[in-house]
Enzyme design. Structure first.
Site, PDB file in Angstrom:
ATOM      1  N   ASN A 114      -6.249   3.186 -12.166  1.00  0.00           N
ATOM      2  CA  ASN A 114      -5.217   2.207 -11.776  1.00  0.00           C
ATOM      3  C   ASN A 114      -3.845   2.803 -12.037  1.00  0.00           C
ATOM      4  O   ASN A 114      -3.695   3.687 -12.876  1.00  0.00           O
ATOM      5  CB  ASN A 114      -5.391   0.929 -12.608  1.00  0.00           C
ATOM      6  CG  ASN A 114      -4.397  -0.150 -12.223  1.00  0.00           C
ATOM      7  OD1 ASN A 114      -4.132  -0.379 -11.035  1.00  0.00           O
ATOM      8  ND2 ASN A 114      -3.813  -0.820 -13.207  1.00  0.00           N
ATOM      9  N   ASN A 145       1.475   3.211  -2.568  1.00  0.00           N
ATOM     10  CA  ASN A 145       0.768   4.224  -3.363  1.00  0.00           C
ATOM     11  C   ASN A 145      -0.420   4.802  -2.590  1.00  0.00           C
ATOM     12  O   ASN A 145      -0.686   6.004  -2.663  1.00  0.00           O
ATOM     13  CB  ASN A 145       0.315   3.621  -4.701  1.00  0.00           C
ATOM     14  CG  ASN A 145       1.426   3.647  -5.734  1.00  0.00           C
ATOM     15  OD1 ASN A 145       1.818   4.708  -6.192  1.00  0.00           O
ATOM     16  ND2 ASN A 145       1.966   2.479  -6.059  1.00  0.00           N
ATOM     17  N   GLY A 185       0.782  -1.237   0.000  1.00  0.00           N
ATOM     18  CA  GLY A 185       0.000   0.000   0.000  1.00  0.00           C
ATOM     19  C   GLY A 185       0.809   1.279   0.000  1.00  0.00           C
ATOM     20  O   GLY A 185       0.353   2.305   0.511  1.00  0.00           O
ATOM     21  N   ILE A 211      -8.034  -9.549 -11.217  1.00  0.00           N
ATOM     22  CA  ILE A 211      -8.611  -9.164 -12.499  1.00  0.00           C
ATOM     23  C   ILE A 211     -10.097  -8.918 -12.272  1.00  0.00           C
ATOM     24  O   ILE A 211     -10.780  -9.737 -11.643  1.00  0.00           O
ATOM     25  CB  ILE A 211      -8.372 -10.275 -13.546  1.00  0.00           C
ATOM     26  CG1 ILE A 211      -6.871 -10.346 -13.856  1.00  0.00           C
ATOM     27  CG2 ILE A 211      -9.182 -10.002 -14.810  1.00  0.00           C
ATOM     28  CD1 ILE A 211      -6.481 -11.510 -14.737  1.00  0.00           C
ATOM     29  N   LEU A 212     -10.580  -7.784 -12.739  1.00  0.00           N
ATOM     30  CA  LEU A 212     -11.962  -7.393 -12.481  1.00  0.00           C
ATOM     31  C   LEU A 212     -12.855  -7.757 -13.657  1.00  0.00           C
ATOM     32  O   LEU A 212     -12.437  -7.672 -14.823  1.00  0.00           O
ATOM     33  CB  LEU A 212     -12.013  -5.885 -12.212  1.00  0.00           C
ATOM     34  CG  LEU A 212     -11.212  -5.472 -10.968  1.00  0.00           C
ATOM     35  CD1 LEU A 212     -10.939  -3.971 -10.975  1.00  0.00           C
ATOM     36  CD2 LEU A 212     -11.921  -5.895  -9.693  1.00  0.00           C
ATOM     37  N   MET A 234      -4.479  -6.746  -6.729  1.00  0.00           N
ATOM     38  CA  MET A 234      -4.007  -7.824  -7.604  1.00  0.00           C
ATOM     39  C   MET A 234      -5.118  -8.800  -8.009  1.00  0.00           C
ATOM     40  O   MET A 234      -4.956 -10.011  -7.894  1.00  0.00           O
ATOM     41  CB  MET A 234      -2.863  -8.583  -6.917  1.00  0.00           C
ATOM     42  CG  MET A 234      -1.676  -7.708  -6.561  1.00  0.00           C
ATOM     43  SD  MET A 234      -0.939  -6.905  -7.987  1.00  0.00           S
ATOM     44  CE  MET A 234      -0.155  -8.298  -8.756  1.00  0.00           C
ATOM     45  N   HIS A 294      -0.126   1.267 -13.171  1.00  0.00           N
ATOM     46  CA  HIS A 294       0.517   0.043 -13.652  1.00  0.00           C
ATOM     47  C   HIS A 294       2.007   0.325 -13.822  1.00  0.00           C
ATOM     48  O   HIS A 294       2.379   1.364 -14.377  1.00  0.00           O
ATOM     49  CB  HIS A 294      -0.107  -0.384 -14.986  1.00  0.00           C
ATOM     50  CG  HIS A 294       0.524  -1.613 -15.549  1.00  0.00           C
ATOM     51  ND1 HIS A 294       0.244  -2.874 -15.053  1.00  0.00           N
ATOM     52  CD2 HIS A 294       1.450  -1.786 -16.523  1.00  0.00           C
ATOM     53  CE1 HIS A 294       0.973  -3.760 -15.712  1.00  0.00           C
ATOM     54  NE2 HIS A 294       1.720  -3.123 -16.604  1.00  0.00           N
TER      55      HIS A 294
HETATM   56  C1  GRF Z   1       2.969  -0.775  -7.734  1.00  0.00           C
HETATM   57  O1  GRF Z   1       4.160  -1.059  -8.420  1.00  0.00           O
HETATM   58  C2  GRF Z   1       1.869  -0.476  -8.705  1.00  0.00           C
HETATM   59  O2  GRF Z   1       2.314   0.134  -9.881  1.00  0.00           O
HETATM   60  C3  GRF Z   1       1.330  -1.843  -9.028  1.00  0.00           C
HETATM   61  O3  GRF Z   1       1.442  -2.570  -7.837  1.00  0.00           O
HETATM   62  C4  GRF Z   1       2.432  -2.001  -7.006  1.00  0.00           C
HETATM   63  C5  GRF Z   1       1.744  -1.647  -5.728  1.00  0.00           C
HETATM   64  O4  GRF Z   1       2.649  -1.206  -4.752  1.00  0.00           O
HETATM   65  N1  GRF Z   1      -0.005  -1.768  -9.549  1.00  0.00           N
HETATM   66  P1  GRF Z   1       2.074  -0.589  -3.403  1.00  0.00           P
HETATM   67  O5  GRF Z   1       1.188  -1.631  -2.764  1.00  0.00           O
HETATM   68  O6  GRF Z   1       1.331   0.654  -3.759  1.00  0.00           O
HETATM   69  O7  GRF Z   1       3.270  -0.310  -2.555  1.00  0.00           O
END
Ligand code: GRF
Length: 210
Positions: free
Chosen positions: A107, A14, A12, A92-93, A90, A109
Site C-alpha cells: 500500500n 499512482n 488512479g 478497510i480489508l 479506499m 499511504h
Molecule cells: C494517494 O494519496 C495515496 O497515497 C492514497 O490515496 C491517494 C490515491 O491517489 N492511498 P491516486 O488514486 O493514486 O491518484
C-alpha cells in the site's frame, strides 16, 4: 515475470505511475489487471486505454465486509498475481483477506507512518505543525496503515501552505517512490527481518526527499 494486480477506488494516478514505469522499462513486471470497488473510478478508463484488463467488484452489493473481501479475492486470484498493489483503494480489508496475501500486498499511504494513519493526513500534519510530511510504501498487515515500511518520501512543509498544496507535492513524490518499491519487489530485492525492510541492492534509496 511478476504478475501484478492493482486495486483502485478513484483517479488512479499512482496506478498510472506504475504503468509508466513499466512502459519505460523500469518495472520488470506485468500489470495484469486493475480492479476497483467503484464503477466510476476514473483510473479504470486509464488502465483500459493501456490495454490492461479491468474489473469492478462493487462493495455495495455485498452484505458485509467478509462477503465483499471473499469476492474481491476471487476476482484478484483469477489473474494469478504474485503481488497485489493498493493504489488509493479506499476499503478497510478483513484480516482473512490480508492473511491470504501476506507478504505480497503493498500500500501507499499519504503520511510518514507511523504518524497519521487513517484519513485527512495532510490536514492533520498541518494542524500538528509538522515541518516535514510525506508518504509511505508498506507491506499490508491486519493493522490499518501499519506494516513493514518499504520506502518513504518526505517533503518540507512550507509556511502558510494549505492541505491541497501539500498533498500535491507529496503526490508527486508518491509517483517516484511507489514504482521504485514495486520494482524492488519484482526483482526479489526486499528482505523483511523483524518487521524491518531492507533492500539487498546497497545503492537502493529507501528515502526520497524533495
Ligand atoms: C494517494 O494519496 C495515496 O497515497 C492514497 O490515496 C491517494 C490515491 O491517489 N492511498 P491516486 O488514486 O493514486 O491518484
Amino acid at each position: 515475470m511478476l504478475r501484478i494486480v492493482v486495486l483502485i477506488s478513484g483517479r488512479g494516478s499512482n496506478m498510472e505511475a506504475l504503468i509508466r514505469a513499466r512502459a519505460a522499462g523500469d518495472l520488470p513486471a506485468d500489470i495484469v489487471a486493475v480492479i476497483s470497488n467503484r464503477a466510476d473510478a476514473a483510473g479504470l478508463a486509464t488502465a483500459a486505454a493501456s490495454g490492461i484488463a479491468t474489473a469492478v467488484v462493487p462493495h455495495g452489493a455485498f452484505s458485509d465486509r467478509a462477503a465483499f473481501d471473499a469476492e474481491l479475492a476471487r476476482a484478484i486470484d483469477a489473474f494469478r498475481p504474485g503481488l497485489v498493489v493498493l493504489a488509493g483503494f479506499m476499503r478497510i480489508l478483513t484480516p482473512a483477506f490480508v492473511t491470504h496475501y501476506a507478504g505480497r500486498l503493498m500500500n501507499i499511504h499519504p503520511s510518514l507512518l507511523p504518524a497519521f494513519p487513517g484519513l485527512r493526513t495532510h490536514e492533520r500534519a498541518l494542524e500538528a505543525g509538522c515541518k516535514v510530511h510525506g508518504a509511505t510504501v508498506h507491506f499490508v498487515t491486519a493493522d490499518l496503515d501499519h506494516g513493514p515500511i518499504i520506502a518513504q518520501a518526505a517533503v518540507p512543509v512550507r509556511p502558510g501552505e494549505d492541505a491541497a498544496q501539500l498533498a500535491k507535492r507529496v503526490l508527486a513524490l508518491e509517483h517516484v517512490v511507489y514504482p521504485r518499491a514495486v520494482a524492488w519487489f519484482a526483482r526479489g530485492e526486499l528482505v523483511v527481518e523483524n518487521g524491518v525492510v531492507r533492500v539487498t541492492d546497497p545503492a537502493a534509496r529507501q528515502l526520497v526527499m524533495a
